[in-house]
Design a protein around this motif. Structure first.
Motif, short mmCIF file in Angstrom:
data_model
loop_
_atom_site.label_atom_id
_atom_site.label_comp_id
_atom_site.label_asym_id
_atom_site.label_seq_id
_atom_site.Cartn_x
_atom_site.Cartn_y
_atom_site.Cartn_z
N MET A 53 -29.63 23.97 41.80
CA MET A 53 -30.33 25.23 41.52
C MET A 53 -30.58 26.03 42.79
O MET A 53 -30.61 27.26 42.76
CB MET A 53 -31.64 24.91 40.78
CG MET A 53 -31.43 24.49 39.33
SD MET A 53 -32.95 24.32 38.37
CE MET A 53 -33.54 22.75 38.97
N VAL A 54 -30.73 25.34 43.93
CA VAL A 54 -30.86 26.05 45.20
C VAL A 54 -29.57 26.80 45.51
O VAL A 54 -29.58 27.90 46.08
CB VAL A 54 -31.21 25.06 46.34
CG1 VAL A 54 -31.04 25.72 47.70
CG2 VAL A 54 -32.62 24.55 46.16
N ASP A 55 -28.45 26.23 45.11
CA ASP A 55 -27.14 26.87 45.34
C ASP A 55 -26.84 27.97 44.32
O ASP A 55 -25.73 28.50 44.33
CB ASP A 55 -26.03 25.81 45.29
CG ASP A 55 -26.10 24.86 46.46
OD1 ASP A 55 -26.69 25.25 47.49
OD2 ASP A 55 -25.60 23.73 46.36
N GLY A 56 -27.79 28.26 43.44
CA GLY A 56 -27.61 29.36 42.51
C GLY A 56 -27.34 28.95 41.08
O GLY A 56 -27.12 29.82 40.22
N CYS A 57 -27.37 27.68 40.79
CA CYS A 57 -27.11 27.21 39.43
C CYS A 57 -28.39 27.30 38.60
O CYS A 57 -29.49 27.03 39.08
CB CYS A 57 -26.61 25.76 39.47
SG CYS A 57 -25.92 25.18 37.91
N THR A 58 -28.27 27.69 37.34
CA THR A 58 -29.42 27.72 36.45
C THR A 58 -29.75 26.30 35.99
O THR A 58 -28.98 25.37 36.21
CB THR A 58 -29.14 28.60 35.23
OG1 THR A 58 -28.05 28.04 34.47
CG2 THR A 58 -28.77 30.01 35.66
N ARG A 59 -30.90 26.15 35.35
CA ARG A 59 -31.27 24.82 34.86
C ARG A 59 -30.27 24.32 33.82
O ARG A 59 -29.90 23.14 33.81
CB ARG A 59 -32.68 24.85 34.26
CG ARG A 59 -33.16 23.49 33.77
CD ARG A 59 -34.60 23.52 33.34
NE ARG A 59 -35.49 23.59 34.49
CZ ARG A 59 -35.92 22.53 35.16
NH1 ARG A 59 -35.51 21.32 34.83
NH2 ARG A 59 -36.74 22.68 36.19
#
Length: 277
Positions: free
Chosen positions: A174-180
């Motif tokens: 999620m830090v890399d831009g992925c949603t939950r």
């Protein structure tokens, strides 16, 4: 000196032989019966092995009834309900494993309780619901109930796997831009592959073998499934066991192939899930 009778190798071998015999003998008996003629089946004493094997029973199995249609219906319903079950169970299991739910234990207890309900107690409500929705004699009449019936067990299987996956992996994604949701399907689900395959096999076999709902909700010949279709081979006064056995073998083959392909993943899923649970 400590003596544990159950740890003895001879007893374990005997137990293994008993389990092997109990599991394979009925299947072998059906295969042998499918290769016999009606007259050979009535011979006394019983011939366990066919003396003159024939494939005529398999030809009659496909010609006396539309067996290919029954196979297609069962396969289509089982695949669709399995896919829908895995999707719903994955979301439910992830919520139970990751969200800080106040009544998590109670919810899991309710899921376990629901999964133990006898199917016959749900038949009348399901029939009335499908009739009011206009879904009787359709694929959805079985896909939706099979999904509802398989979700509790599949959810319990997946919860034990999701609990064992470190949260740091999702946080990094999620830090890399992925949603939950993206982290769920790109990180958690692939790492839980044995559990997903185990849940999928359970859902597929449940839909493939089910008889009561298939008989009650789909009376149209167009939507009959394999378990219901096999019962139509018998006549009013005749029971062509060799032909019925041939149809049963045809019905067993897809599930057997599925188990053989995913055997290692299923065994890994059952053992790992049992240890974590």
């Amino acid at each position: 000196m400590r003596f544990d009778l159950l740890s003895g190798k001879p007893l374990r071998i005997i137990a293994g032989v008993i389990l092997l015999f109990n599991g394979f003998f009925p299947a072998l008996w059906i295969v042998f019966t499918s290769l016999k003629t009606e007259s050979e089946l009535r011979v006394t004493p019983i011939h366990y092995l066919p003396t003159d094997p024939t494939l005529a029973n398999y030809v009659r199995a496909f010609t006396n009834q539309p067996l290919l249609l029954y196979l297609f219906n069962s396969l289509f319903i089982a695949v669709c309900s399995t896919a829908l079950t895995l999707f719903v169970a994955t979301l439910a299991a992830y919520a139970l494993a990751r969200l800080r739910l106040r009544f998590r234990g109670l919810i899991l207890s309710v899921i376990i309780a629901v999964s133990t309900f006898p199917l016959v107690t749900l038949l009348v409500p399901l029939f009335q619901m499908m009739r009011s929705l206009g879904l009787l004699n359709s694929y959805l009449a079985l896909i939706l109930p099979y999904t509802v019936l398989s979700v509790p067990v599949c959810t319990l299987v997946l919860v034990s796997f999701f609990d064992g996956i470190p949260r740091d992996l999702e946080s990094a994604a999620m830090v890399d831009g992925c949603t939950r949701i993206g982290a769920l399907f790109k990180i958690v689900v692939p790492l839980s592959a044995p559990g997903v395959f185990t849940a999928g096999i359970l859902a597929f076999v449940n839909a493939w073998d089910e008889f009561l709902l298939a008989l009650s909700l789909n009376s149209s010949p167009t939507f009959r499934t394999l378990p219901v279709g096999i019962t139509l081979y018998q006549g009013e006064f005749t029971f062509p066991w060799p032909t019925i056995s041939a149809a049963l073998v045809v019905g067993i083959v897809p599930v057997a192939i599925l188990i053989m392909i995913f055997q290692e993943r299923v065994v890994s899923g059952l053992t790992t899930g049992g240890i974590k649970g």
